[in-house]
Design an enzyme around this catalytic site. Structure first.
Site, PDB file in Angstrom:
ATOM      1  N   GLU A  26       0.846  -1.194   0.000  1.00  0.00           N
ATOM      2  CA  GLU A  26       0.000   0.000   0.000  1.00  0.00           C
ATOM      3  C   GLU A  26       0.882   1.245   0.000  1.00  0.00           C
ATOM      4  O   GLU A  26       2.027   1.217   0.485  1.00  0.00           O
ATOM      5  CB  GLU A  26      -0.894  -0.013   1.250  1.00  0.00           C
ATOM      6  N   ASN A 173     -12.262  -1.443  -1.279  1.00  0.00           N
ATOM      7  CA  ASN A 173     -11.606  -1.998  -0.089  1.00  0.00           C
ATOM      8  C   ASN A 173     -12.375  -1.544   1.160  1.00  0.00           C
ATOM      9  O   ASN A 173     -12.748  -0.368   1.266  1.00  0.00           O
ATOM     10  CB  ASN A 173     -10.161  -1.468  -0.008  1.00  0.00           C
ATOM     11  N   GLU A 174     -12.603  -2.455   2.074  1.00  0.00           N
ATOM     12  CA  GLU A 174     -13.232  -2.141   3.366  1.00  0.00           C
ATOM     13  C   GLU A 174     -14.365  -1.125   3.201  1.00  0.00           C
ATOM     14  O   GLU A 174     -14.390  -0.071   3.850  1.00  0.00           O
ATOM     15  CB  GLU A 174     -12.178  -1.658   4.386  1.00  0.00           C
ATOM     16  N   TYR A 250      -6.971  -8.836  11.643  1.00  0.00           N
ATOM     17  CA  TYR A 250      -5.656  -8.514  12.216  1.00  0.00           C
ATOM     18  C   TYR A 250      -5.543  -9.069  13.632  1.00  0.00           C
ATOM     19  O   TYR A 250      -6.512  -9.076  14.386  1.00  0.00           O
ATOM     20  CB  TYR A 250      -5.453  -6.998  12.255  1.00  0.00           C
ATOM     21  N   GLU A 306      -6.078  -9.148   3.688  1.00  0.00           N
ATOM     22  CA  GLU A 306      -5.316  -8.445   4.735  1.00  0.00           C
ATOM     23  C   GLU A 306      -5.332  -9.314   5.987  1.00  0.00           C
ATOM     24  O   GLU A 306      -6.409  -9.594   6.532  1.00  0.00           O
ATOM     25  CB  GLU A 306      -5.919  -7.067   5.042  1.00  0.00           C
ATOM     26  N   GLN A 355       1.887  -5.967   5.791  1.00  0.00           N
ATOM     27  CA  GLN A 355       2.174  -5.717   4.401  1.00  0.00           C
ATOM     28  C   GLN A 355       3.609  -6.162   4.136  1.00  0.00           C
ATOM     29  O   GLN A 355       4.339  -6.454   5.075  1.00  0.00           O
ATOM     30  CB  GLN A 355       1.979  -4.242   4.082  1.00  0.00           C
TER      31      GLN A 355
HETATM   32  O1  AHR Z   1      -3.126  -2.512   6.224  1.00  0.00           O
HETATM   33  C1  AHR Z   1      -3.424  -1.286   6.811  1.00  0.00           C
HETATM   34  C2  AHR Z   1      -4.886  -0.901   6.647  1.00  0.00           C
HETATM   35  O2  AHR Z   1      -5.683  -1.788   7.367  1.00  0.00           O
HETATM   36  C3  AHR Z   1      -5.447  -0.953   5.259  1.00  0.00           C
HETATM   37  O3  AHR Z   1      -5.205   0.194   4.531  1.00  0.00           O
HETATM   38  C4  AHR Z   1      -6.911  -1.095   5.503  1.00  0.00           C
HETATM   39  O4  AHR Z   1      -7.562  -1.770   4.446  1.00  0.00           O
HETATM   40  C5  AHR Z   1      -6.982  -1.832   6.831  1.00  0.00           C
HETATM   41  O5  AHR Z   1      -7.862  -1.229   7.697  1.00  0.00           O
END
Ligand code: AHR
Length: 506
Positions: A26, A173-174, A250, A306, A355
């Site tokens: 990103e 995205n999201e 995450y 992600e 990432q």
């Molecule tokens: O990876 C960091 C961020 O986390 C990304 O930009 C977003 O899609 C997610 O919230």
């Protein structure tokens, strides 16, 4: 306690797509700028502005795909700003990440050049949040159309005659968050709308990935799956506007306001991290079950585009840049995720760690002063797992697994998955116990096998990590502790370790 892993070597299951070992770049902090891209005039050796050492390191992982340009950034990105002569490209503010000025020097051509150098397939995330259907359709045309057309002509005017192959396309995205704070029904309609104009050009077939859920948001999955039910008269995919849903999850030990530290953690936080990582298994199972109602033949994929650890940023670094260190704990979090992806190979078609460089659970870190490149412990798990790429998953039944209670769940401390290709098999074993070794019998059934070699990733302390001064504090080493056993093989895993064993099947 001795754990037994029964592995049926003669019963290959679904193929583990190499794309579950995918990556994500990103425009965030030092991932693209200073990570992949240094520009042609940099002292760091580069190929047309792209770091040569990064290309070499990622090629060694056989990097299958790379997602770009975001993330949240994707829904603010207007691709025309990033094509044509660099000196004429407009600047913008990267409002999501550090409020810094983005000069668009890394754009479409640079990204595709990077993918060609890496031998990776591009995964482009289109802008739904602040873009238009026309903008997205024209980007697809610009990238992938051969012959004559306005966008193909513009691409040629910018120096590229041949179209690129872009197999993967994200429809935003999201959307439930930074991509527009949309309700599921609203986004589902938009996804149908946008997807209609993300067309296959010639033989470039686009695999469209719509925004799926975060964590355990099963209602979002249900709405998305229901949204094209009327188009899918039979379960064969062509009628579906998109071929996959994304899933984001995450791992952190704290909350969004205080996520926990990357390198200074307690024994309790070690287990909380691994226990939360193990939630990936539950999310995959439950989302897949929701999808089964609409898609019993599993034609629609899950793309975990992600995943990874998200810790507090390293002290003294820009909070908007999400730079964090990476320890053996991160490596085991990665191992837990890969095991979950292997077990769900019939649904999980792709995954992208967040990432690749200098951001979140990076596989590579670059030193901003010296330019040195460091491979993190997570890098080594990717490298040790390349044998699973496109191999058939093998069913593994575990017995007598030691457990610990953590974060309200029972965490199994031994994780094992296996795959087979040609006349070989690869077995991955993780010992999540912070302080005790684990003895594992590999009860091999269906075929006989010999161990061709094994490698181990461990270090003196669970928080061990690599730095420019100590780049190999955590690195794989040969392991000769795999012994013959009446039922197959016996492995004694040291505490906090990850091991891969290559088997020759006879
Ligand atoms: O990876 C960091 C961020 O986390 C990304 O930009 C977003 O899609 C997610 O919230």
């Amino acid at each position: 306690m001795t754990t037994t892993a029964i592995i049926n070597l003669d019963l290959p299951g679904p193929i583990i797509s190499r794309h579950v070992y995918g990556h994500f770049a990103e425009h965030l902090g030092r991932c693209v700028y200073g990570g992949f891209w240094v520009g042609e005039d940099a002292k760091v050796p580069n190929v047309r502005g792209i770091r040569a050492d990064v290309v070499e390191a990622l090629r060694a992982l056989r990097i299958p795909n790379l997602r770009w340009p975001g993330g949240c950034f994707a829904d603010t990105y207007h691709w025309r700003d990033g094509v044509g002569p660099r000196e004429h490209r407009p600047r913008m503010v990267n409002s999501h990440w550090g409020d810094v000025v983005e000069d668009n020097s890394f754009g479409t051509h640079e990204f595709l050049d990077l993918c060609e150098l890496l031998g990776a397939q591009p995964y482009v995330s289109g802008n739904v949040g602040s873009g238009s259907v026309r903008e997205m359709a024209e980007w697809v045309e610009y990238l992938t159309r051969a012959g004559d057309s306005p966008m193909a002509a513009l691409r040629r005017a910018h120096g590229r005659d041949k179209p690129w192959r872009v197999p993967f396309w994200g429809i935003g995205n999201e959307a439930w968050g930074c991509g527009g704070n949309m309700r599921a029904e609203h986004y589902a309609s938009l996804a149908r709308h946008y997807s209609t104009f993300v067309r296959d050009q010639g033989d470039n077939k686009v695999y469209r990935i719509a925004v799926g859920p975060s964590d355990g948001d099963y209602a979002w999955t249900e709405t998305m799956m229901r949204s094209f039910d009327d188009l899918a008269a039979d379960p064969v995919a062509p009628a579906a506007p998109f071929q996959a849903l994304s899933l984001h999850y995450y791992t952190m030990t704290g909350s969004w306001s205080d996520k926990g530290a990357a390198t200074r953690f307690t024994e309790d936080e070690w287990y909380v991290a691994l226990s939360r990582a193990s939630l990936m298994e539950e999310y995959l199972t439950r989302h897949s079950t929701v999808m089964d109602r609409y898609d019993p033949h599993r034609k629609v994929g899950l793309v975990v585009d992600e995943w990874g650890t998200w810790w507090n940023v390293e002290p003294g670094t820009n909070p908007g840049f999400l730079y964090q260190q990476n320890t053996l704990r991160d490596a085991l979090v990665a191992a837990v995720h890969f095991d979950a992806f292997h077990r769900h190979a019939d649904r999980v078609v792709m995954a992208n760690i967040a990432q690749t460089i200098n951001v979140l659970q990076a596989v590579l870190l670059t030193d901003p002063d010296s330019g040195a490149l460091v491979r993190t412990p997570t890098y080594h798990v990717f490298e040790m797992s390349t044998g699973h790429h496109d191999a058939a998953s093998l069913d593994v039944h575990l017995r007598d697994v030691p457990t610990v209670e953590s974060d309200g769940r029972e965490l199994g401390l031994v994780s094992v998955t296996a795959s087979t290709k040609d006349d070989g098999a690869l077995v991955s074993l993780a010992n999540l116990d912070i302080g005790s070794p684990a003895e594992v019998v590999l009860d091999l059934r269906g075929r006989t096998a010999q161990c061709r070699g094994a490698r181990i990733l461990t270090a003196p302390t669970p928080a061990s990590h690599n730095t420019p001064h100590s780049p190999s504090a955590v690195a794989p080493a040969g392991f000769d502790g795999v012994r013959e056993h009446p039922r197959g093989l016996l492995v004694e895993l040291p505490p906090h370790s990850y091991l891969t064993a290559e088997l020759q099947l006879t």
